[in-house]
Design an enzyme around this catalytic site. Structure first.
Site, mmCIF file in Angstrom:
data_model
loop_
_atom_site.group_PDB
_atom_site.id
_atom_site.type_symbol
_atom_site.label_atom_id
_atom_site.label_comp_id
_atom_site.label_asym_id
_atom_site.label_seq_id
_atom_site.Cartn_x
_atom_site.Cartn_y
_atom_site.Cartn_z
ATOM 1 N N GLN A 120 0.849 -1.204 0.000
ATOM 2 C CA GLN A 120 0.000 0.000 0.000
ATOM 3 C C GLN A 120 0.880 1.247 0.000
ATOM 4 O OE1 GLN A 120 -3.426 -0.678 3.053
ATOM 5 N NE2 GLN A 120 -1.775 -2.051 3.606
ATOM 6 N N VAL A 136 3.452 4.177 -1.027
ATOM 7 C CA VAL A 136 3.693 4.912 -2.276
ATOM 8 C C VAL A 136 5.137 5.397 -2.353
ATOM 9 C CG1 VAL A 136 1.276 5.649 -2.438
ATOM 10 C CG2 VAL A 136 2.912 7.142 -1.283
ATOM 11 N N HIS A 161 -1.539 1.473 -4.214
ATOM 12 C CA HIS A 161 -1.952 2.880 -4.069
ATOM 13 C C HIS A 161 -1.074 3.833 -4.882
ATOM 14 C CE1 HIS A 161 -4.070 1.785 -0.011
ATOM 15 N NE2 HIS A 161 -4.749 1.378 -1.076
HETATM 16 C C1 BJW Z 1 4.806 -1.001 12.527
HETATM 17 C C2 BJW Z 1 5.959 -0.293 12.760
HETATM 18 C C3 BJW Z 1 7.127 -1.028 12.719
HETATM 19 C C4 BJW Z 1 4.383 1.115 12.865
HETATM 20 N N1 BJW Z 1 7.088 -2.332 12.479
HETATM 21 N N2 BJW Z 1 4.776 -2.281 12.292
HETATM 22 C C5 BJW Z 1 -15.944 6.099 4.351
HETATM 23 C C6 BJW Z 1 -15.425 7.307 3.853
HETATM 24 C C7 BJW Z 1 -14.524 7.334 2.781
HETATM 25 C C8 BJW Z 1 -14.129 6.167 2.173
HETATM 26 C C9 BJW Z 1 -14.649 4.961 2.666
HETATM 27 C C10 BJW Z 1 -15.549 4.942 3.726
HETATM 28 N N3 BJW Z 1 -15.849 3.629 3.994
HETATM 29 C C11 BJW Z 1 -15.171 2.863 3.136
HETATM 30 C C12 BJW Z 1 -14.434 3.639 2.309
HETATM 31 C C13 BJW Z 1 -13.549 3.163 1.248
HETATM 32 C C14 BJW Z 1 -12.136 3.557 1.555
HETATM 33 C C15 BJW Z 1 -11.753 2.959 2.890
HETATM 34 O O1 BJW Z 1 -11.370 1.811 2.987
HETATM 35 N N4 BJW Z 1 -11.865 3.694 3.975
HETATM 36 C C16 BJW Z 1 -11.641 3.155 5.316
HETATM 37 C C17 BJW Z 1 -10.584 4.001 6.013
HETATM 38 C C18 BJW Z 1 -12.946 3.139 6.031
HETATM 39 N N5 BJW Z 1 -11.318 3.091 0.473
HETATM 40 C C19 BJW Z 1 -11.163 3.787 -0.640
HETATM 41 O O2 BJW Z 1 -11.668 4.887 -0.804
HETATM 42 C C20 BJW Z 1 -10.361 3.119 -1.736
HETATM 43 N N6 BJW Z 1 -11.078 3.188 -2.953
HETATM 44 C C21 BJW Z 1 -12.279 2.650 -3.115
HETATM 45 O O3 BJW Z 1 -12.842 2.023 -2.251
HETATM 46 O O4 BJW Z 1 -12.795 2.870 -4.359
HETATM 47 C C22 BJW Z 1 -14.105 2.407 -4.667
HETATM 48 C C23 BJW Z 1 -14.309 2.667 -6.141
HETATM 49 C C24 BJW Z 1 -14.580 1.604 -6.977
HETATM 50 C C25 BJW Z 1 -14.767 1.845 -8.344
HETATM 51 C C26 BJW Z 1 -14.686 3.130 -8.836
HETATM 52 C C27 BJW Z 1 -14.379 4.181 -8.004
HETATM 53 C C28 BJW Z 1 -14.195 3.942 -6.643
HETATM 54 C C29 BJW Z 1 -9.047 3.833 -1.985
HETATM 55 C C30 BJW Z 1 -8.172 3.814 -0.803
HETATM 56 C C31 BJW Z 1 -6.900 4.624 -1.080
HETATM 57 C C32 BJW Z 1 -6.138 4.883 0.194
HETATM 58 N N7 BJW Z 1 -5.085 5.762 -0.047
HETATM 59 C C33 BJW Z 1 -4.205 6.142 1.050
HETATM 60 C C34 BJW Z 1 -3.592 7.497 0.715
HETATM 61 C C35 BJW Z 1 -2.604 7.350 -0.435
HETATM 62 C C36 BJW Z 1 -1.982 8.609 -0.753
HETATM 63 C C37 BJW Z 1 -0.969 9.044 0.248
HETATM 64 O O5 BJW Z 1 0.006 8.335 0.496
HETATM 65 O O6 BJW Z 1 -1.187 10.140 0.753
HETATM 66 O O7 BJW Z 1 -3.200 5.154 1.218
HETATM 67 S S1 BJW Z 1 -4.981 6.197 2.645
HETATM 68 C C38 BJW Z 1 -3.570 5.675 3.525
HETATM 69 O O8 BJW Z 1 -3.948 4.475 4.248
HETATM 70 C C39 BJW Z 1 -2.524 5.277 2.479
HETATM 71 C C40 BJW Z 1 -2.085 3.917 2.979
HETATM 72 O O9 BJW Z 1 -1.564 3.157 1.925
HETATM 73 C C41 BJW Z 1 -3.341 3.345 3.593
HETATM 74 C C42 BJW Z 1 -3.097 2.256 4.588
HETATM 75 O O10 BJW Z 1 -2.400 2.725 5.696
HETATM 76 P P1 BJW Z 1 -1.319 1.791 6.402
HETATM 77 O O11 BJW Z 1 -0.211 1.515 5.483
HETATM 78 O O12 BJW Z 1 -2.005 0.632 6.981
HETATM 79 O O13 BJW Z 1 -0.738 2.789 7.524
HETATM 80 P P2 BJW Z 1 -1.284 3.086 8.994
HETATM 81 O O14 BJW Z 1 -0.643 4.331 9.460
HETATM 82 O O15 BJW Z 1 -2.765 3.042 9.045
HETATM 83 O O16 BJW Z 1 -0.773 1.863 9.858
HETATM 84 C C43 BJW Z 1 0.601 1.655 10.143
HETATM 85 C C44 BJW Z 1 0.745 0.324 10.855
HETATM 86 O O17 BJW Z 1 2.110 0.054 11.015
HETATM 87 C C45 BJW Z 1 0.115 0.323 12.257
HETATM 88 O O18 BJW Z 1 -0.647 -0.869 12.401
HETATM 89 C C46 BJW Z 1 1.334 0.291 13.197
HETATM 90 O O19 BJW Z 1 1.099 -0.443 14.377
HETATM 91 C C47 BJW Z 1 2.354 -0.396 12.325
HETATM 92 N N8 BJW Z 1 3.735 -0.060 12.609
HETATM 93 N N9 BJW Z 1 5.606 1.054 12.998
HETATM 94 C C48 BJW Z 1 5.860 -2.913 12.288
HETATM 95 N N10 BJW Z 1 8.325 -0.424 12.966
#
Ligand code: BJW
Ligand code: ZN
Length: 257
Positions: free
Chosen positions: A110, A112, A128
């Protein structure tokens, strides 16, 4: 389900599972890059702190105020100039190049930041997108821009349209070809590693249950429990930059003993 208490035993169990696996897929998130100095998104000191997500990571935010969005991404691009992969990234390269060759290891990320490719992983699916690329909002042209400084409102070299980062914002679809390859790799693996992700953003997070339903064993590596923990067969709690190299060492020992 093991309780996360005896890390040496759990590492050994995880290595045994990997040893028996023919195909492995790994889903990574921001936690994998945290030890390189890249901030994660959620939690204290996370990237979202000081920003409302809707202000910077949605197409609506970009339409409303592209300068603000570009300042946020240009700041992150600038931070990445001083960043290098960490031992967790390199352990994942080791898995692909020395244990699961011939396309038997898939790295689904995920992130970028491009650090998995920079470290040397070959079969990488960036769900992403990638912050080093731009996409023209007018002609759709994609361009690799590395980490060079960009204007607050950068323009396409071909058509002069407004550029955007080539990443997937909320409410946007993931790139279809990348998603299909990630879903196929998930369905085909025997072990699914889920590393450093809060596993709350869909559809990426859905790959964990998809792997499980397809018969894979799910191994989680995270500092804390996450949205994947209740699905995982085994949870290794700790920093991925330490646990991943230990796991690969354990696998290497298991392979030679
Ligand atoms: C360690 C550590 C160490 C720390 N060792 N571990 C309500 C509102 C709006 C949207 C939605 C909604 N309900 C559902 C949605 C859909 C939405 C979604 O899922 N939302 C949820 C949050 C509810 N999803 C989308 O909108 C997606 N698209 C979609 O559904 O499209 C439908 C569609 C279909 C057909 C046509 C059109 C549309 C798209 C999702 C895109 C997400 N993009 C982002 C931003 C990217 C740009 C940027 O970089 O700025 O991607 S969001 C952000 O979260 C980023 C990440 O890739 C993603 C995941 O985060 P990640 O990697 O898990 O990070 P953290 O910080 O959350 O967690 C870190 C972890 O590491 C923690 O667990 C720590 O404990 C751990 N950690 N240090 C090991 N040393
Ligand atoms: Zn253009």
């Amino acid at each position: 389900m093991h309780e996360p208490n005896d890390s040496a035993l759990l590492l050994h169990d995880a290595a045994q599972l990997l040893r028996k696996a023919r195909r492995v897929a790994a889903l990574t998130g921001a936690g994998v890059s945290a030890e390189s100095g890249v901030p994660t998104f959620r939690g204290s000191d996370g990237l979202w702190e000081g920003h409302r997500i809707e202000e910077v990571a949605t197409p609506q935010a970009f339409a409303h105020c592209p300068e603000l969005v570009w300042r946020f991404y240009n700041q992150r691009r600038a931070n990445l100039r001083n960043i290098a992969p960490n031992p967790g990234h390199y352990a994942l390269v080791d898995l692909e190049s020395n244990f699961f060759q011939n396309d038997r290891f898939s790295l689904i990320t995920q992130n970028v930041d491009g650090l998995h490719r920079l470290a040397g992983n070959q079969r990488v699916f960036e769900l992403h997108g990638n912050i080093t690329r731009t996409r023209c909002t007018q002609c759709g042209r994609n361009e690799a821009r590395g980490l060079e400084p960009l204007d607050d409102l950068p323009r396409c070299r071909e058509c002069h349209g407004l550029l955007r980062p080539d990443i997937v914002w909320f409410y946007e679809a993931l790139p279809e070809d990348v998603w299909d390859q990630a879903a196929n790799a998930t369905a085909a693996c025997d072990v699914f590693l889920v590393i450093g992700t809060s596993a709350v953003v869909y559809p990426a997070a859905g790959l964990v249950s998809a792997a499980k339903e397809a018969g894979a064993t799910v191994i989680e590596i995270n500092l804390n429990r996450s949205g994947a923990s209740s699905i995982a067969d085994l949870c290794l709690l700790g920093p991925s930059g330490i646990l991943l190299p230990q796991l690969v060492n354990c696998l290497r020992t298991a392979a030679t003993s």
